[in-house]
Design an enzyme around this catalytic site. Structure first.
Site, PDB file in Angstrom:
ATOM      1  N   GLU A 284       0.908  -1.035   0.040  1.00  0.00           N
ATOM      2  CA  GLU A 284       0.002  -0.008   0.056  1.00  0.00           C
ATOM      3  C   GLU A 284       0.817   1.086  -0.016  1.00  0.00           C
ATOM      4  OE1 GLU A 284      -2.886   0.519   3.274  1.00  0.00           O
ATOM      5  OE2 GLU A 284      -4.028   1.888   2.381  1.00  0.00           O
TER       6      GLU A 284
ATOM      7  N   GLU B 235      -2.385  -4.145   6.980  1.00  0.00           N
ATOM      8  CA  GLU B 235      -3.429  -5.040   7.078  1.00  0.00           C
ATOM      9  C   GLU B 235      -3.621  -6.254   6.015  1.00  0.00           C
ATOM     10  OE1 GLU B 235      -3.839  -1.811   6.281  1.00  0.00           O
ATOM     11  OE2 GLU B 235      -5.690  -1.378   4.805  1.00  0.00           O
ATOM     12  N   ASN B 236      -2.231  -6.393   5.371  1.00  0.00           N
ATOM     13  CA  ASN B 236      -2.383  -7.367   4.361  1.00  0.00           C
ATOM     14  C   ASN B 236      -3.215  -8.740   4.456  1.00  0.00           C
ATOM     15  OD1 ASN B 236       0.045  -6.008   3.217  1.00  0.00           O
ATOM     16  ND2 ASN B 236       1.044  -6.771   4.946  1.00  0.00           N
TER      17      ASN B 236
ATOM     18  N   GLU C  73      -5.696  -3.153  12.513  1.00  0.00           N
ATOM     19  CA  GLU C  73      -5.227  -3.954  11.525  1.00  0.00           C
ATOM     20  C   GLU C  73      -6.159  -4.982  11.440  1.00  0.00           C
ATOM     21  OE1 GLU C  73      -3.546  -2.415   9.591  1.00  0.00           O
ATOM     22  OE2 GLU C  73      -2.712  -1.154  11.010  1.00  0.00           O
TER      23      GLU C  73
HETATM   24  N1  TRP Z   1      -3.243   0.904   5.669  1.00  0.00           N
HETATM   25  C1  TRP Z   1      -2.202   1.081   6.728  1.00  0.00           C
HETATM   26  C2  TRP Z   1      -3.082   1.167   8.075  1.00  0.00           C
HETATM   27  O1  TRP Z   1      -3.592   1.932   8.226  1.00  0.00           O
HETATM   28  C3  TRP Z   1      -1.261   2.151   6.536  1.00  0.00           C
HETATM   29  C4  TRP Z   1      -0.122   1.867   5.926  1.00  0.00           C
HETATM   30  C5  TRP Z   1       0.801   1.047   6.485  1.00  0.00           C
HETATM   31  C6  TRP Z   1       0.662   2.535   4.791  1.00  0.00           C
HETATM   32  N2  TRP Z   1       1.982   1.036   5.632  1.00  0.00           N
HETATM   33  C7  TRP Z   1       2.034   1.964   4.736  1.00  0.00           C
HETATM   34  C8  TRP Z   1       0.209   3.622   4.109  1.00  0.00           C
HETATM   35  C9  TRP Z   1       2.796   2.471   3.700  1.00  0.00           C
HETATM   36  C10 TRP Z   1       1.218   3.962   3.119  1.00  0.00           C
HETATM   37  C11 TRP Z   1       2.309   3.492   3.071  1.00  0.00           C
HETATM   38  O2  TRP Z   1      -2.690   0.756   9.180  1.00  0.00           O
HETATM   39 ZN    ZN Z   2      -5.732   1.659   8.628  1.00  0.00          ZN
END
Ligand code: TRP
Ligand code: ZN
Length: 894
Positions: A128, A271-272, A305
């Site tokens: 992400e 959150e993979n 997550e």
């Molecule tokens: N989706 C993740 C969260 O909300 C956010 C996140 C984790 C993220 N690593 C990242 C966003 C690297 C941008 C780049 O917990």
């Molecule tokens: Zn998040």
């Protein structure tokens, strides 16, 4: 100067792709400097799109070894490349084709921590928002959801553990000391949720049953020496599962759920699907190395997550402009979860106070980080209209204000109405990539409500001002409350429309008790707190049946993310500090009163601290009926970040001087009370992470800091004792923070001892770095903090390539130590530019986060502006500057 500007992506330009991917089979031959990725994709025409078009893929930071379409090379002219975009024409009417792309990538050289990278000899991914395209060519957008199978092939010694999303299908030996594992994810997912891990790790395991009786395997994977720090993360995971089952009827949908900790990570966690990857900071915790706050953070990030599995993964975002769809909602869910956990631990008596303490924590963050963002050059709606670099939009606005917007829906619809809306949302959109409108539409339909005006919260930037005035008519016992709203202009948005603002309020009688509320026209009085919905620019509400003029308590529980403007004299603030039945507002009254005193001292309009303020403060300090955690909150002054926002022009030096004066005065005048409090707050017995104990420790630590600020020798002696005798990090670090207040031998010795004790513990050393970077100067004799920060960069434990180290040392200095960062000689600003430029060459995401520390420079005094501008310009003129930093600095200067 940078010549080409990064293009701006507009929300209104969204177009579905002509071709999407149904299945993808990935094979990784993992080698540190040359990993071969074989990607076989089944591409199909998008059934939702009639128009014909090429297959579009994005790929960067890779060498293409081969590409074939249905086993053959593409026809001449059928493949075109424009920068990172690859377009392939498909001849004929085929509904589906198989595309095979082989690429070579270099994880060892990947310092961005986006895509596939190495950390301490292991392989980790972060996809992400747009990291997957750094691994292979793919239509790397969240609206393309594919079924993944993944094979990892790696050296058995270096990487005994091979993980990816979903279920393990098979594993085995390979020649030359290698081995493999094949994973399959049963759920279609967008590429940003792909993950792999190949490393030397061990797992804490637990088997649990879901509500419907399915057995699932939970694992927390860490480096071997950290196995004794996983228990709390595992417990938090189980609690999160139970909470989502009982609160929203949402169950884990996989047979196995894994958390992996990695020391090099740009953000908190990711959150993979089925394979969450975490910054070690939010997994590892044991009493000797983690504070109460760390335990709390681990619990809430694990929950966050985990909750994404439904709000984010099962239902995902159509495009990145919709980010708050998953983030605002998931932050709201993790906030509710933490509040419920605290309330449960506190028992029925303490539940309300425990919830208020959590609410106060969350609002403090919102005011310190989101309000300034919303008032500066990067201001954007929770659903932005445009961006240059999406990584810059993982912001306090999208996350924290986004959560406030969801909370307002929860307030307006009630818990049941909200739950019905969630159920309808999942029934319509499970397995889909959708928009914020889809979410709000489901809430509206489930409740038979029109939420069109409410949607403005998604489109308007800026912190609304809510102005309240009152009129009392003693003759008729009528109290009129006039509410008016106004949102100041933000970049690109001049005119704002009225929002729906839920205003929770109570009226406090002269005896300190709430009056039952009866609006004009109602048959009888009702509850003591009610929620009014302000929908117009100005509205009046008439309360009747009152016998004496009440004191209004507005925006109880912080029912909307606005700045409340109401004229209250000191006496009235003191009255609410003592009597407001809403604990949040009681705290807020103390914050308002403190703010008034600090700003008056800073402006020179007051020379000393008024005794009436000290008396009100003292009443809170000595009120043993108040729960210690709440008292610790109420006795903590507003953050510098928020106070600077309330000053015009912002003068960090004057503010710091005022805060020093006030803190020292409160420490000195109330020294006896602080000493008594410290003794009363001792926690006996072995450490346990429990909110009741944590509250006592927080209050005891606070007492020591006030005493140290006043240079009280008894307080300093207690801090030294506690530092040496402590059996847990909360007490040891609290004592260290107190000892570090005053320059001198005691400070140096304590810092050295702490360093020696924890020299092999990177997470604890982060605290040590942060403490020194955040140091205030309590006397003119102390050296400027910038010198200390410079010196600490040379410490062997420091590294610019580890984000935790950068955030601890540089982040704390730039973002949490305004008084020192903005030293009048401009040394901090020069240092800032040097570090942003250095970081940008290796990790643009981290560099951009540091760069944001100066975005609100135009709010500062003319002298500071003159010092900052050339440094912003120097950064912008850097060759090969990333789009990340260019967007931040460009907007700051624009
Ligand atoms: N989706 C993740 C969260 O909300 C956010 C996140 C984790 C993220 N690593 C990242 C966003 C690297 C941008 C780049 O917990
Ligand atoms: Zn998040």
């Amino acid at each position: 100067m940078r010549t080409e500007q990064a293009p701006t992506i507009e929300r209104v330009d969204y177009q579905p792709l002509a071709w999407v991917v149904e299945r993808i089979d990935l094979h990784f031959r993992l080698e540190p400097a040359a990993t071969i990725v074989t990607n076989r994709m089944v591409c199909v025409r998008n059934p939702a799109v009639v128009a014909d078009g090429p297959i579009r893929l994005w790929g960067e930071a890779q060498e293409r070894v081969s590409l074939s379409i249905d086993g053959a090379a593409p026809a001449t002219g059928a493949l075109r490349e424009h920068g990172d975009l690859v377009e392939i024409d498909v001849a004929g009417e085929a509904r589906s084709v198989t595309l095979e792309v082989v690429t070579r990538i270099n994880p060892q050289a990947n310092t961005t921590l986006s895509g596939l990278y190495l950390s301490n000899g292991g392989y980790f991914t972060q996809c992400e928002a747009e990291g997957f395209r750094r691994i292979t060519c793919f239509p790397d957008r969240p609206d393309v959801m594919a079924r993944f199978t993944v094979t990892l092939d790696a050296d058995r010694d270096a990487c005994p553990v091979l993980l990816s999303n979903g279920n393990l299908l098979e594993q085995g030996e390979l020649p030359q000391g290698r081995h493999y594992a094949k994973w399959e994810d049963p759920f279609p997912k967008p590429s940003y949720l792909f993950a792999l891990v190949a490393a030397r790790l061990v797992a804490l395991e637990r088997e649990v049953e879901t509500a419907s009786g399915r057995k699932v395997l939970l694992q927390v994977w860490v480096e071997e020496g950290n196995l004794d720090r996983c228990e709390h993360a595992m417990d938090s995971l189980v609690h999160s599962m139970r909470w989502d089952e009982s609160t929203f009827g949402l169950e884990l949908d996989l047979d196995r759920f894994m958390i992996v900790a990695v020391a090099d990570f740009n953000m908190g966690a990711m959150e993979n699907k089925g394979l969450n990857i975490f910054n070690t900071k939010f997994v590892l915790a044991k009493p000797d190395t983690a504070t109460d706050t760390d335990f709390e953070n681990v619990e809430s990030v694990v929950a966050h997550e985990y909750f994404h599995n439904w709000t984010g993964n099962r239902v995902t975002c159509r495009d990145w402009f919709q980010l708050t769809l998953k983030e605002g909602l998931t932050v709201f869910r993790d906030q509710q979860f933490s509040a419920d956990m605290l309330a449960r631990a506190a028992g029925p008596e303490g539940a309300a106070s425990a919830r208020a303490v959590k609410r106060i924590d969350d609002v403090r963050v919102l005011r310190a980080a989101q309000f300034p963002e919303d008032g500066g050059p990067m201001a954007h709606p929770i659903r932005p209209d445009s961006y240059q670099e999406i990584n810059n939009f993982y912001t306090a606005t999208v996350y924290e204000k986004g959560a406030e917007v969801i909370r307002m829906l929860h307030t307006l619809l009630g818990p049941e109405g909200f739950r019905n809306g969630m159920d309808l949302y999942f029934s319509y959109h499970d397995g889909c990539a959708v928009t914020c409108d889809d979410f709000v539409d489901a809430m509206a339909e489930a409740n038979g409500r029109d939420l069109d005006q409410f949607m403005r919260w998604y489109g308007q930037a800026g912190t609304p001002r809510l102005r309240a005035t009152c009129a009392w008519d003693a003759g008729t016992g009528t109290y009129t409350l006039n509410l008016a709203q106004h949102t100041p202009p933000t970049p690109g948005q001049h005119d704002k429309l009225p929002l729906v603002i839920p205003v929770a309020l109570g009226l406090i009688g002269p005896d300190g008790h709430d009056c039952p509320l009866q609006l004009d026209g109602e048959a009888q009085p009702g509850a003591a707190t009610r929620v009014l919905a302000l929908t117009e620019e100005a509205q009046s509400f008439r309360f009747v049946g009152l016998t004496a003029e009440p004191v209004p308590s507005l925006l109880r529980g912080f029912s909307a993310p606005v700045m409340l403007e109401v004229d209250e004299d000191d006496a009235r603030l003191a009255f609410r500090m003592a009597h407001d039945s809403d604990p949040f507002n009681r705290w807020d009254a103390a914050q308002r009163y403190s703010e008034r005193i600090v700003l008056a001292l800073a402006a020179g309009s007051a020379a000393e601290v008024p005794p009436a303020f000290v008396a009100a403060f003292r009443s809170l300090l000595e009120d043993a009926r108040l729960d210690p955690a709440f008292r610790a909150q109420a006795l903590t002054l507003p953050t510098e970040g928020f106070l600077l926002e309330r000053m015009s022009p912002a003068d960090p030096q004057a503010l710091r001087a005022a805060l020093v004066t006030l803190t020292r005065h409160l420490g000195g005048t109330l020294a006896e009370q602080w000493l008594t409090l410290f003794k009363a707050m001792q926690v006996l017995g072995p450490y346990r992470y429990h909110p009741a104990d944590a509250g006592r420790r927080a209050l005891a630590n606070l007492a020591l800091r006030y005493l140290a600020a006043a240079q009280d020798p008894r307080g300093i002696a207690l801090a030294r004792q506690r530092f040496e005798a402590a059996t847990n990090m909360t007490e040891r670090f609290g004592a260290l923070a107190a000892l570090a207040v005053n320059a001198g031998a005691a400070r140096d010795t304590a810092l050295q001892n702490f360093h020696a004790r924890y020299q092999n513990d990177p997470l604890v050393l982060d605290k040590w770095f942060a403490l020194q970077a955040g140091a205030w100067r309590w006397s003119a004799a102390a050296a400027p903090t910038v010198e200390q920060v410079r010196a600490l960069m040379a410490d062997p434990a420091f590294s610019l390539s580890n984000p935790n180290k950068v955030y601890a040392l540089l982040g704390t200095f730039f973002r949490a130590n305004a008084g020192e960062f903005h030293a009048a000689d401009g040394s901090g600003h020069v240092f800032w530019a040097d570090q942003v430029i250095a970081l940008d060459a290796t990790n643009p995401q981290v560099a951009a986060r540091m760069a944001r520390a100066l975005e609100n420079w135009r709010r500062y005094t003319p002298a500071l502006q003159a010092s900052i501008r050339p440094q912003l310009e120097r950064v912008l003129a850097t060759e090969k500057l990333s789009a990340d930093v260019a967007e931040v600095v460009g907007k700051a200067l624009g």
